[in-house]
Design an enzyme around this catalytic site. Structure first.
Site, short mmCIF file in Angstrom:
data_model
loop_
_atom_site.label_atom_id
_atom_site.label_comp_id
_atom_site.label_asym_id
_atom_site.label_seq_id
_atom_site.Cartn_x
_atom_site.Cartn_y
_atom_site.Cartn_z
CB SER A 1 -0.90 0.02 1.23
OG SER A 1 -1.56 1.27 1.36
CE1 TYR B 1 -3.64 -1.72 5.38
CE2 TYR B 1 -3.17 0.58 4.89
CZ TYR B 1 -3.53 -0.69 4.47
OH TYR B 1 -3.74 -0.93 3.13
#
Length: 261
Positions: free
Chosen positions: A143, A156
């Site tokens: 990501s 995350y």
């Protein structure tokens, strides 16, 4: 639609979002599918809804957090369908956390077990066989959030930064054997993972558009690709900012929702 090939792609997290879009794109490109998800029944139902031919896909029910379960799924795939040409470790979760809250340490554990240990366990059954065959592609879905840490995203962001570093290390290990490792960094994609975000999402992309670009990058053997490219530019610029300016830019930005919010 292209002519059906005998190539096989193995995709985790295939029951929704990016994984589902990738599965459909590969199917329409003529590939055979090995699809992995915890919700195997839902995945079967979706494949039927898409009119997929039963001789071109198989579904494996497995949770990537369960090492025995996910590695067994990989071995079963090899036994039943053969060794894939492409393995995409896509399964992942995104949850906000507050490190001051004791219960959020368990959220961090879940993030790491899913996004990192689950990725490594997804690849493990295939690495030795691909090395022996001297061909294959392992794809890690990271990501742009892994490029720089964002407030409220500590678990995350750090998990996706680990995906980037892990795939870079694995790429060096596998290269002498002819096996490629591709790292894909999605920006904001319109999926269930992003639907609850309470902040702006620039360059938001539809899953099918992401899948088409990811497919092209994987086919080209690109080692590292941000999709869409505009988010790659944004992320690199953020990386270049000095800490004081980076902190100022993000001051007051809404945080990602914690579990239960």
């Amino acid at each position: 639609m292209t002519t059906t090939t005998n190539k096989l792609v193995y995709i985790t997290g295939a029951s929704s979002g990016i994984g589902q879009a990738l599965a459909l794109h590969y199917y329409r490109a003529g590939w055979r599918l090995a699809l992995v998800a915890r919700r195997a029944n839902e995945l079967h139902a979706w494949a039927r809804e898409q009119g997929m031919s039963v001789d071109r896909y198989a579904v494996y029910g497995a949770d990537v957090r369960d090492i025995a379960e996910i590695t067994a799924a990989g071995r079963t795939c090899i036994a039943n369908q053969g060794l894939p040409e492409v393995v995409i470790a896509n399964a992942g979760i995104s949850i906000g956390m507050d490190s001051a809250q004791f219960e959020d340490l368990e959220v961090m554990r879940a993030l790491y077990e899913t996004n990192n240990l689950g990725l490594a366990a997804t690849f493990q059954p295939f690495i030795g066989a691909m090395n022996a065959r001297r061909s294959g592609t392992l794809v890690g879905i990271a990501s742009v959030a892994g490029i720089r840490g964002l407030p409220g995203h500590a678990g995350y962001c750090s998990s996706k930064a680990a995906v980037i570093s892990y795939c870079e290390s694995l790429r060096g290990e596998c290269r002498p054997n002819g096996v490629q490792v591709v790292t894909i960094l999605p920006g904001y994609i319109a999926t269930p993972l992003t639907s609850k975000n309470r902040y702006g999402m620039p360059f938001l992309m539809q899953p099918q558009d992401f899948a088409a670009r990811a497919f092209a990058a994987i086919e080209a053997g690109t080692s590292y690709r941000t999709i869409p490219w505009q988010m790659g530019v944004v992320a690199k610029l953020m990386r270049l900012l000095p800490n004081w300016l980076f902190d100022k830019v993000l001051a007051g930005r809404p945080r990602k929702r914690r579990q239960g919010e």
